[in-house]
Design a protein around this motif. Structure first.
Motif, PDB file in Angstrom:
ATOM      1  N   GLY A   1     -11.504  -1.805  -1.680  1.00  4.41           N
ATOM      2  CA  GLY A   1     -10.522  -0.913  -1.939  1.00  4.41           C
ATOM      3  C   GLY A   1     -10.005  -0.988  -0.209  1.00  4.41           C
ATOM      4  O   GLY A   1     -10.713  -1.154   0.591  1.00  4.41           O
ATOM      5  N   PRO A   2      -8.553  -0.536  -0.370  1.00  9.50           N
ATOM      6  CA  PRO A   2      -8.137   0.111  -1.483  1.00  9.50           C
ATOM      7  C   PRO A   2      -7.537  -1.255  -2.258  1.00  9.50           C
ATOM      8  O   PRO A   2      -7.281  -1.991  -2.004  1.00  9.50           O
ATOM      9  N   VAL A   3      -7.198  -0.709  -3.600  1.00 12.09           N
ATOM     10  CA  VAL A   3      -6.597  -1.910  -4.696  1.00 12.09           C
ATOM     11  C   VAL A   3      -5.392  -1.776  -4.598  1.00 12.09           C
ATOM     12  O   VAL A   3      -5.597  -0.129  -5.524  1.00 12.09           O
ATOM     13  N   ALA A   4      -4.096  -2.587  -4.751  1.00  5.87           N
ATOM     14  CA  ALA A   4      -2.568  -1.776  -4.721  1.00  5.87           C
ATOM     15  C   ALA A   4      -2.212  -3.188  -5.096  1.00  5.87           C
ATOM     16  O   ALA A   4      -2.077  -3.888  -4.993  1.00  5.87           O
ATOM     17  N   VAL A   5      -1.518  -2.798  -6.447  1.00  2.00           N
ATOM     18  CA  VAL A   5       0.215  -3.609  -6.168  1.00  2.00           C
ATOM     19  C   VAL A   5       1.159  -3.113  -6.404  1.00  2.00           C
ATOM     20  O   VAL A   5       1.857  -1.577  -6.346  1.00  2.00           O
ATOM     21  N   ALA A   6       2.291  -3.688  -6.174  1.00  2.00           N
ATOM     22  CA  ALA A   6       3.660  -3.128  -5.787  1.00  2.00           C
ATOM     23  C   ALA A   6       4.694  -2.676  -7.255  1.00  2.00           C
ATOM     24  O   ALA A   6       4.403  -2.721  -7.808  1.00  2.00           O
ATOM     25  N   PRO A   7       4.369  -1.144  -6.821  1.00  2.00           N
ATOM     26  CA  PRO A   7       5.690  -0.564  -7.912  1.00  2.00           C
ATOM     27  C   PRO A   7       6.445  -0.802  -9.320  1.00  2.00           C
ATOM     28  O   PRO A   7       6.212  -1.256 -10.293  1.00  2.00           O
TER      29      PRO A   7
ATOM     30  N   PRO B   1       1.000   6.809   3.035  1.00  2.00           N
ATOM     31  CA  PRO B   1      -0.314   6.782   2.430  1.00  2.00           C
ATOM     32  C   PRO B   1      -1.219   6.665   3.149  1.00  2.00           C
ATOM     33  O   PRO B   1      -1.121   6.253   4.248  1.00  2.00           O
ATOM     34  N   PRO B   2      -2.778   7.398   2.892  1.00  2.00           N
ATOM     35  CA  PRO B   2      -3.617   7.363   4.525  1.00  2.00           C
ATOM     36  C   PRO B   2      -4.634   5.824   4.365  1.00  2.00           C
ATOM     37  O   PRO B   2      -5.548   5.440   4.872  1.00  2.00           O
ATOM     38  N   GLU B   3      -3.694   5.324   2.677  1.00  2.00           N
ATOM     39  CA  GLU B   3      -4.544   4.119   2.729  1.00  2.00           C
ATOM     40  C   GLU B   3      -4.151   3.292   3.650  1.00  2.00           C
ATOM     41  O   GLU B   3      -4.660   2.064   3.731  1.00  2.00           O
ATOM     42  N   VAL B   4      -3.055   2.946   3.944  1.00  2.00           N
ATOM     43  CA  VAL B   4      -2.078   1.859   5.748  1.00  2.00           C
ATOM     44  C   VAL B   4      -2.508   2.742   5.919  1.00  2.00           C
ATOM     45  O   VAL B   4      -3.013   1.496   6.695  1.00  2.00           O
ATOM     46  N   GLY B   5      -3.927   3.627   7.016  1.00  2.00           N
ATOM     47  CA  GLY B   5      -4.121   3.441   7.652  1.00  2.00           C
ATOM     48  C   GLY B   5      -5.335   3.087   7.689  1.00  2.00           C
ATOM     49  O   GLY B   5      -6.160   2.425   8.480  1.00  2.00           O
TER      50      GLY B   5
ATOM     51  N   LEU C   1       1.171  -1.655  -0.880  1.00  2.00           N
ATOM     52  CA  LEU C   1       0.365   0.049  -0.073  1.00  2.00           C
ATOM     53  C   LEU C   1       0.562   1.341  -0.017  1.00  2.00           C
ATOM     54  O   LEU C   1       0.558   2.205  -0.926  1.00  2.00           O
ATOM     55  N   ALA C   2       2.280   1.163   0.913  1.00  2.00           N
ATOM     56  CA  ALA C   2       2.928   2.568   0.713  1.00  2.00           C
ATOM     57  C   ALA C   2       3.536   2.397  -0.060  1.00  2.00           C
ATOM     58  O   ALA C   2       3.673   3.576  -0.781  1.00  2.00           O
ATOM     59  N   GLY C   3       4.025   1.513  -1.424  1.00  2.00           N
ATOM     60  CA  GLY C   3       4.210   1.701  -2.421  1.00  2.00           C
ATOM     61  C   GLY C   3       3.445   2.220  -3.735  1.00  2.00           C
ATOM     62  O   GLY C   3       4.252   3.716  -4.438  1.00  2.00           O
ATOM     63  N   ALA C   4       2.493   1.917  -3.509  1.00  2.00           N
ATOM     64  CA  ALA C   4       1.489   1.757  -4.162  1.00  2.00           C
ATOM     65  C   ALA C   4       0.716   3.770  -4.177  1.00  2.00           C
ATOM     66  O   ALA C   4       0.515   3.766  -5.269  1.00  2.00           O
TER      67      ALA C   4
END
Length: 179
Positions: free
Chosen positions: A84-90, A33-37, A21-24
């Motif tokens: 959500g969130p939806v994330a993929v490592a960069p 990023p707020p998505e992590v919290g 999440l932090a990377g994406a």
């Protein structure tokens, strides 16, 4: 050959999910990023459904994430899900992992008998899963004013039969108000 494994998040996945999440969602000037919290808070809420927090593991590394959590549609408190969130490592983006992990989460929701999923996101991306404008389905939320990005998907009915989908205000759990 590197293999892709899609599975529900386990207890040991919290830190790898935070890293994804932090990377994406990394933004200049924003240390976390707020998505992590958001995900951390949702894990500790009544909205959390363990079977619907999906990770994509590629070559033994957690590199993707898609979360479905409980929301309600008023009037009537009809149960629905928010994606959500939806994330993929960069370093693993643009190879289909996001599509795979979202599809796995939606399939798991269908198997559990869920009927409705809402999302706020890129219409061009989410259309491939069958999402359409939520306002056309009579659904509103704090994000309704954004138009096309506010979307909904009616999941296929399970063997238990068809259940109608409500119209009304989608009520999100408190952690969502801080994003």
């Amino acid at each position: 050959m590197t293999t892709l494994r899609l599975r529900p998040e386990g207890p040991a996945d919290a830190d790898p999910v935070r890293r994804v999440l932090a990377g994406a969602f990394a933004r200049a000037g924003v240390p976390v990023p707020p998505e992590v919290g958001l995900v951390d808070e949702l894990r500790d809420s009544d909205a959390w459904i363990p079977e619907l927090a999906m990770v994509a593991e590629y070559g033994g590394e957690v590199v993707g994430y898609a979360l479905l959590t409980r929301v309600r549609v008023d009037p009537g408190q009809f149960p629905a899900l928010a994606l959500g969130p939806v994330a993929v490592a960069p370093h693993r983006q643009r190879i289909g992992l996001g599509v795979s992990v979202v599809q796995a989460a939606l399939e798991a929701a269908t198997e559990l008998g869920e009927r409705l999923v809402v999302v706020l996101g890129d219409p061009a991306y989410y259309r491939r899963f069958g999402f359409d404008r939520a306002d056309r389905m009579g659904l509103s939320s704090p994000w309704s004013g954004l138009g096309e990005p506010w979307q909904a998907l009616v999941l296929p009915p399970t063997l238990s039969g068809e259940v109608g989908v409500p119209r009304g205000e989608v009520v999100f759990p408190p952690p969502w108000s801080r994003v």
